[in-house]
Write an enzyme that holds these catalytic residues in place. Structure first.
Site, PDB file in Angstrom:
ATOM      1  N   GLY A   1       0.812  -1.214   0.000  1.00 33.58           N
ATOM      2  CA  GLY A   1       0.000   0.000   0.000  1.00 33.58           C
ATOM      3  C   GLY A   1       0.834   1.247   0.000  1.00 33.58           C
TER       4      GLY A   1
ATOM      5  NE  ARG B   1      -4.364   6.793  -2.162  1.00 37.54           N
ATOM      6  CZ  ARG B   1      -5.332   7.213  -1.343  1.00 37.54           C
ATOM      7  NH1 ARG B   1      -5.257   8.410  -0.800  1.00 37.54           N
ATOM      8  NH2 ARG B   1      -6.367   6.452  -1.077  1.00 37.54           N
TER       9      ARG B   1
ATOM     10  N   GLY C   1      13.406   5.450  -7.345  1.00 39.11           N
ATOM     11  CA  GLY C   1      14.511   5.171  -8.247  1.00 39.11           C
ATOM     12  C   GLY C   1      15.526   6.289  -8.290  1.00 39.11           C
TER      13      GLY C   1
ATOM     14  N   GLY D   1      18.770   6.096  -6.024  1.00 39.00           N
ATOM     15  CA  GLY D   1      19.911   5.233  -6.288  1.00 39.00           C
ATOM     16  C   GLY D   1      19.861   3.877  -5.616  1.00 39.00           C
TER      17      GLY D   1
ATOM     18  CB  VAL E   1      -0.579  -3.088 -10.355  1.00 38.88           C
ATOM     19  CG1 VAL E   1      -2.078  -3.118 -10.066  1.00 38.88           C
ATOM     20  CG2 VAL E   1      -0.179  -1.737 -10.931  1.00 38.88           C
TER      21      VAL E   1
ATOM     22  CE1 TYR F   1      -8.864   1.453   8.759  1.00 35.68           C
ATOM     23  CE2 TYR F   1      -9.456   2.586  10.783  1.00 35.68           C
ATOM     24  CZ  TYR F   1      -8.564   2.363   9.754  1.00 35.68           C
ATOM     25  OH  TYR F   1      -7.374   3.048   9.715  1.00 35.68           O
ATOM     26  CB  ALA F   2     -12.599  -0.354  15.070  1.00 37.60           C
ATOM     27  CB  ALA F   3     -13.225  -5.586  14.386  1.00 33.71           C
TER      28      ALA F   3
END
Length: 251
Positions: free
Chosen positions: A14, A17, A52, A55, A62, A151-153
Site C-alpha cells: 500500500g 501514496r 529510483g 539510487g 500493481v 475497520y476497528a476490529a
C-alpha cells in the site's frame, strides 16, 4: 544517526501514496532497497520514479494484497529483485467503513489477512538469513471504541496478532511491532476529502487532537524507519501510538 539500513531489502504494501509512500521513501533515503505495491497503477509508478531517483534497487507492482495468489507473487518477485527481504511493512488498508458484509470482508481480507499472509511468506526467508523486522501499520481505531466497527476490529486484530507473533519469533531474531497512527492528512486521502466535503466532521475530529493539527505521513514514516532499524534492536511486541495525543487510553 546511522540506522543500519543500507543494503537491506524492504517490502512496503500500500505504498503508492500517504503513509506507505512516505515510509518507502524514508527507507530508501537510509539506503534500503525497496519493493512496493498498490492497487492504483499511476500513483504507484510516480512513487517508483521517486524511489529510483535515490539510487537504490526498486521493485513496484500493481497488486491487490487481499488476493492471496497476487500477494504471494508480489513477495516472490520482491525477493528476486532485491536479493533479500529483511523488512516487511504491512501498510495496505481497504479503508472499508461500512458495517455490512462487504465492509467486513474487505477489512478482514486486506487489513488483517494480507498482513498475516505476508508474514507467512517472508518469515522463513528472514529466519534463514538470521533475522528481520515486521511492522504493521494499524490505527488508533484498533485501541479505542468509536470508529467504524469492521475497520476497528480488523486493526485491533492486527495489534493482537503482532504481539503473539513477536513472542513466537523472538528466538529467531525476528522483531514484530505496530504503529497506531492517529488522524493523518495527505493529498488524496480521507481527511483531505473530509476537509471540504464534511467540514463540521473534520473540525470535530481536529478538536480531539491536543497537538492541534492532523498528522503528516512523514511523521509516521520517521517512527516506522526507526522501529524497523537496528537502532530498535530490543524493541519487539510494541504498539506505538503516533497521534499528537489523540488517543486518550492509559494503555
Amino acid at each position: 544517526m546511522d540506522l543500519g539500513l543500507r543494503g537491506k531489502g524492504a517490502v512496503v504494501t500500500g505504498a503508492s501514496r500517504g503513509i506507505g509512500r512516505a515510509i518507502a521513501l524514508d527507507l530508501a533515503r537510509e539506503g534500503a532497497n525497496v519493493a512496493i505495491c498498490a492497487r492504483g497503477g499511476d500513483a504507484l509508478r510516480a512513487a517508483e520514479r521517486e524511489l529510483g531517483a535515490m539510487g537504490v534497487k526498486v521493485r513496484a507492482e500493481v497488486c491487490d494484497v487481499g488476493t492471496p495468489a497476487a500477494l504471494d507473487e508480489f513477495l516472490e518477485s520482491a525477493r528476486r529483485a532485491l536479493g533479500n527481504v529483511d523488512i516487511l511493512v504491512n501498510n495496505a488498508s481497504a479503508f472499508a467503513f461500512s458495517d455490512d458484509e462487504a465492509g467486513w470482508r474487505s477489512s478482514l481480507d486486506v487489513d488483517l489477512m494480507a498482513a498475516v499472509r505476508a508474514g507467512w511468506g517472508v518469515i522463513p526467508w528472514m529466519a534463514e538469513s538470521g533475522g528481520g523486522s515486521i511492522l504493521h501499520i494499524a490505527s488508533g481505531s484498533g485501541l479505542e471504541a468509536g470508529s467504524p466497527p469492521a475497520y476497528a476490529a480488523a486493526k485491533a486484530a492486527v495489534i493482537s496478532h503482532s504481539k503473539t507473533l513477536a513472542v513466537a519469533l523472538a528466538a529467531r531474531r525476528i522483531r514484530v511491532n505496530v504503529i497506531a497512527p492517529g488522524s493523518v492528512e495527505f493529498p488524496g486521502g480521507h481527511w483531505e476529502a473530509a476537509r471540504s466535503s464534511q467540514p463540521e466532521f473534520y473540525a470535530s475530529m481536529l478538536g480531539t487532537i491536543p497537538w492541534g493539527r492532523m498528522g503528516a505521513p512523514e511523521e509516521i514514516a520517521s517512527a516506522a524507519t526507526f522501529l524497523v532499524s537496528d537502532r530498535a534492536s530490543w524493541i519487539t511486541g510494541a504498539c506505538l501510538r503516533v497521534d499528537g495525543g489523540q488517543g486518550k487510553a492509559n494503555l
